[in-house]
Structures are given as C-alpha cells and as structure tokens.
Design a protein around this motif. Structure first.
Motif, short mmCIF file in Angstrom:
data_model
loop_
_atom_site.label_atom_id
_atom_site.label_comp_id
_atom_site.label_asym_id
_atom_site.label_seq_id
_atom_site.Cartn_x
_atom_site.Cartn_y
_atom_site.Cartn_z
N ILE A 324 -5.31 -5.49 1.76
CA ILE A 324 -4.71 -6.22 0.63
C ILE A 324 -3.65 -5.36 -0.05
CG2 ILE A 324 -5.19 -7.20 -1.64
CD1 ILE A 324 -7.93 -8.05 -0.56
N VAL A 325 -4.00 -4.09 -0.31
CA VAL A 325 -3.03 -3.19 -0.94
C VAL A 325 -1.81 -2.99 -0.05
CG1 VAL A 325 -2.67 -0.84 -1.77
CG2 VAL A 325 -4.81 -2.02 -2.28
N SER A 326 -2.03 -2.83 1.25
CA SER A 326 -0.93 -2.59 2.18
C SER A 326 -0.02 -3.82 2.29
CB SER A 326 -1.48 -2.21 3.55
OG SER A 326 -0.45 -1.86 4.42
N ILE A 327 -0.61 -5.01 2.32
CA ILE A 327 0.20 -6.23 2.38
C ILE A 327 1.04 -6.38 1.12
CG2 ILE A 327 0.07 -8.76 2.41
CD1 ILE A 327 -2.37 -8.48 4.23
N TYR A 328 0.43 -6.11 -0.05
CA TYR A 328 1.17 -6.21 -1.32
C TYR A 328 2.32 -5.20 -1.35
CZ TYR A 328 2.22 -5.96 -6.30
OH TYR A 328 2.86 -5.95 -7.51
N ARG A 329 2.07 -3.98 -0.84
CA ARG A 329 3.12 -2.97 -0.81
C ARG A 329 4.27 -3.39 0.10
NH1 ARG A 329 1.91 1.94 2.81
NH2 ARG A 329 2.27 0.19 4.22
N ASP A 330 3.94 -3.91 1.30
CA ASP A 330 4.99 -4.35 2.21
C ASP A 330 5.78 -5.51 1.64
OD1 ASP A 330 4.07 -2.40 3.86
OD2 ASP A 330 3.15 -3.73 5.33
N TYR A 331 5.08 -6.42 0.95
CA TYR A 331 5.77 -7.57 0.33
C TYR A 331 6.72 -7.09 -0.76
CZ TYR A 331 6.46 -11.87 -2.33
OH TYR A 331 7.02 -12.92 -3.01
N SER A 332 6.30 -6.08 -1.53
CA SER A 332 7.15 -5.57 -2.61
C SER A 332 8.36 -4.82 -2.07
CB SER A 332 6.33 -4.64 -3.52
OG SER A 332 5.22 -5.34 -4.08
N MET A 333 8.15 -4.10 -0.96
CA MET A 333 9.24 -3.31 -0.39
C MET A 333 10.12 -4.12 0.55
SD MET A 333 7.24 0.29 0.35
CE MET A 333 8.76 1.13 0.79
N GLY A 334 9.65 -5.28 0.97
CA GLY A 334 10.48 -6.16 1.79
C GLY A 334 10.51 -5.86 3.26
N HIS A 335 9.56 -5.08 3.76
CA HIS A 335 9.48 -4.82 5.20
C HIS A 335 8.03 -4.54 5.58
CE1 HIS A 335 8.78 -0.45 4.95
NE2 HIS A 335 9.58 -0.49 3.88
N LEU A 336 7.73 -4.81 6.87
CA LEU A 336 6.37 -4.66 7.37
C LEU A 336 6.17 -3.26 7.94
CD1 LEU A 336 3.63 -6.00 8.07
CD2 LEU A 336 4.61 -6.65 10.27
N VAL A 338 3.70 -0.58 10.17
CA VAL A 338 2.74 -0.65 11.26
C VAL A 338 1.32 -0.35 10.78
CG1 VAL A 338 3.02 1.76 11.95
CG2 VAL A 338 2.34 0.08 13.65
N ALA A 339 1.19 0.44 9.69
CA ALA A 339 -0.14 0.73 9.16
C ALA A 339 -0.83 -0.53 8.67
CB ALA A 339 -0.03 1.75 8.03
N THR A 340 -0.04 -1.46 8.15
CA THR A 340 -0.61 -2.74 7.70
C THR A 340 -1.22 -3.50 8.86
OG1 THR A 340 1.08 -2.84 5.97
CG2 THR A 340 -0.10 -4.88 6.47
N PHE A 341 -0.51 -3.50 9.98
CA PHE A 341 -1.01 -4.19 11.16
C PHE A 341 -2.35 -3.63 11.60
CE2 PHE A 341 -1.34 -4.04 15.82
CZ PHE A 341 -1.45 -5.39 16.10
N TRP A 342 -2.47 -2.29 11.65
CA TRP A 342 -3.71 -1.67 12.10
C TRP A 342 -4.84 -1.89 11.11
CZ3 TRP A 342 -4.41 -0.91 16.87
CH2 TRP A 342 -3.36 -0.52 17.70
N CYS A 343 -4.53 -1.89 9.83
CA CYS A 343 -5.57 -2.15 8.82
C CYS A 343 -6.10 -3.57 8.97
CB CYS A 343 -5.01 -1.93 7.42
SG CYS A 343 -4.75 -0.20 6.98
N VAL A 344 -5.19 -4.52 9.11
CA VAL A 344 -5.61 -5.93 9.27
C VAL A 344 -6.38 -6.11 10.56
CG1 VAL A 344 -4.77 -8.29 9.54
CG2 VAL A 344 -3.72 -6.79 7.84
N LEU A 345 -5.92 -5.46 11.65
CA LEU A 345 -6.61 -5.59 12.93
C LEU A 345 -8.03 -5.06 12.87
CD1 LEU A 345 -6.19 -6.46 15.89
CD2 LEU A 345 -5.51 -4.11 16.39
N ASN A 346 -8.21 -3.88 12.24
CA ASN A 346 -9.56 -3.32 12.09
C ASN A 346 -10.42 -4.18 11.18
OD1 ASN A 346 -10.01 -0.51 13.43
ND2 ASN A 346 -7.90 -0.45 12.69
#
Length: 376
Positions: A324-336, A338-346
């Motif tokens: 959740i924190v990683s997705i919010y950070r990527d949304y705020s910064m405007g780019h995805l 790879v750490a978000t992908f691995w967090c969501v996958l796990n």
C-alpha cells in the motif's frame, strides 16, 4: 547406475547448503550433468543421430543430379540442427524429470533450504548450453564441407534458439504429466520423429500437394524450423523469419505456462511461501530459542491451520502494508517501481496461502458438525 548413486550428489548438495551460492550452483550443475549423461546410450544417440542423418543426406546429395542436389543439400543443416535441438530438449529432458518425480527428489527438496527454482533453472540452463554447443559443432562441420558459409554460423545459432525454447517447453510439460520414465522416452522419440517430418526438414515440401504445404507450413514444427531455413539461405523458407521466430517464442511461453500448471499449484505455493519459515529459523538460532516439533496430523483436540502458519500470516500483513505504501509512493511520483511489483507479488502468494489455510479450517469445522447432524 542405481537410484542411490543418482541421488547421492543431491544429498551432498543439501548437506552443504550453507556454502556460498556459487558453490551450491556448481554442485547442482555437476548433479545435472551426471543425470544428463547417466543413460550413455541415449546421450550418445542424441549427439550422433543428427550427425548420422546429416551425413546420410549429404551422401545422397552427392549422387543426385546437380539441380536436385542443390535443393536437397539445403535441407541438411536445418535438419541436423533440428534433430539436435529436439533430441536434447525432449529425450534428455522429459525422461530425467519424470525419474526425479519417481524418486521423490522434489519432495526431498521441500525439506531443505535449496529452492526448487534454482534446481530447475540450473537444470534448464545446462540443457540450453549443451544443445546450442551441439548445434554450433554441427554448423561448423557443415561450413567445413561447404554446406554453409562461415558468416552464416552466427545466424544459424541464433535461429536455433526459438526452436530450442519450444522443444524445452514441451519437454518440461511431458516431465510434469507423464508418470513413467520409460514411457516418456518412447513418447519423446515419437514426437521428435513426428516433428521432423511435419516441419519439412525431413521430407521436402515440394513432394507434398500445394494444399498440404500451405497447411503444414503454419504448424508449430514448420514455424520453428523456418528461421533455420532462412539462416541457411535455403529455398524452403516460406515465411518471414522474424514472424516465425516471434510465433515460436509465444508458443513456447504458452506451453511453458502449461508445464508450470502440471506441477501441482500447492507445491509452487509452498515454495513461494517458504522464506518466512527460514527467517523464523534464523532468529530462533540467533536468539537460541528451542522449539518443539508439532504433529500436524494429530487427531486429539482441535487444531487450526493458522496454528502452524502464523509466521506467514505476519509476513502477509507486512507485505500488504508495504504494498500500500509503495503503490501510494509510485502514484505520487508518477512512475512504477519494480519494488512495488515484487511487494504486490509476494502479498498475492502469501494471501493465497492464508486463504488456503482459512478454507482448510472451515472444511474441518464442517466435517466436525456433519456427524452431529447425522445423529440428530
């Protein structure tokens, strides 16, 4: 060679799992090489058969009229490479995988820190290297006797890769669905010969009716050999090499997904959720915490699956919060990231594990209520 002699290197690798990663990987490569060469007759056949067929076709081309011999000779290198790729990817892959399953090797891996992913990746990598090396030797011999230009060898080597990926995917799929190593070897040999003739590398396409040629040219075996015809500057090329290579790679990916599904998803789920157990074991060893074994199949008392997977539950909560924190950070910064992908996958894998435990607990509750209802 006996079953004990084959599994002994695996046992040694498991016992020395605390060694550096490179040392463990070297031991795995040694294990896979021993397993690859265990059946000497099959191993030698996979190397000699492409050379024998290519030599036989070359001798035939020398006694044919010059106009026909030119077309006939253009089949030799693609056919030899095709036989080498299919022999390694089918005969030397599917059978040993079934034998691993028969011996319970994957169950043994489940009791050790050695991941199945590393085991299978080293298994795959060795076969890719061996098959490509065998093809390069065949292409070099072809250049020596004038069947191809020396400058065409890199193109021939690159054109061999899509077909190899497709055959390896089929080999791993057979290794997951077959139950007998002997039957698997027979099926692999049958597929190798069948693919050879359907591809057009074994029987010249001009001998078939035009309608059959159009149909066969779009079958996976023919698509996979077409880049080899292109690289060998053969007149039998029927389609664009980039198109056929792309289609072959996509087909290989689809077959590999089917191969993954043949291994029971519970096994893959357990493998993906094993890391929290080792984290807990590390801290138990660090803090010198003595833990007792618990019998998961005990019949006395009421037990819940969550009693045995609390470390995965806490890891799931941590991964959800981190995602959740990683997705919010990527949304705020405007780019995805790879750490978000691995967090969501796990989080997905751990969540599937938690859901499985919940369903198992609910099933046990329903089974306990069922006798009471029958008595009423």
């Amino acid at each position: 060679m006996s079953t004990l002699s084959i599994t002994r290197p695996l046992t040694a690798a498991n016992q020395e799992i605390a060694m550096p990663t490179a040392s463990v990987t070297r031991k795995l490569f040694k294990l896979h090489w021993l397993e690859l060469t265990r059946n000497r007759a099959q191993f030698i056949f996979a190397m000699v058969f492409p050379l024998f067929m290519g030599g036989m076709f070359f001798l035939i081309s020398t006694v044919m009229p010059s106009s026909t011999a030119a077309n006939f000779g253009a089949m030799i290198l693609p056919m030899s490479g095709y036989l080498a790729l299919s022999g390694v990817a089918l005969n030397l892959t599917a059978g040993p995988l079934v034998q691993y399953r028969e011996q319970g090797t994957f169950r043994v891996l489940g009791t050790t820190p050695l991941s199945r992913t590393r085991f299978l990746l080293t298994h795959l990598f060795l076969r890719v290297v061996f098959a490509m090396a065998l093809c390069v030797v065949l292409y070099l011999l072809g250049a020596v006797i004038g069947l191809a230009d020396w400058a065409a060898i890199p193109a021939l080597t690159a054109a061999s890769l899509p077909a190899l990926l497709l055959f390896l995917a089929i080999g791993y799929w057979l290794g997951g669905v077959m139950t007998s190593s002997q039957a698997t070897s027979s099926v692999s040999a049958f597929l190798q010969v069948g693919f050879l003739f359907i591809s057009g590398a074994g029987i010249p396409m001009w001998l078939l009716p035009e309608t059959f040629q159009q149909v066969i040219s779009w079958l996976p075996p023919a698509l996979s050999v077409d880049p080899l015809f292109w690289a060998a500057n053969s007149p039998f090329q029927r389609h664009d090499p980039w198109l056929t290579s792309g289609i072959t790679i996509v087909l290989a990916a689809l077959v590999m997904l089917a191969a993954i599904r043949t291994f029971r998803w519970e096994v893959l789920l357990l493998a993906a959720n094993s890391f929290p157990i080792y984290i807990k074991a590390f801290f138990n060893a660090l803090l010198k915490v003595d833990t007792k074994w618990a019998a998961t199949g005990a019949t006395k008392g009421r037990t819940s699956a969550f009693n045995f997977i609390m470390v995965q539950v806490w890891a799931f909560v941590l991964m959800v919060g981190t995602s959740i924190v990683s997705i919010y950070r990527d949304y705020s910064m405007g780019h995805l990231n790879v750490a978000t992908f691995w967090c969501v996958l796990n989080a997905v894998f751990l969540g599937a594990f938690v859901v499985t435990a919940f369903l198992e607990t609910r099933q046990k509750k329903q089974e306990r209520k069922l006798p009471r209802r029958c008595l009423e």
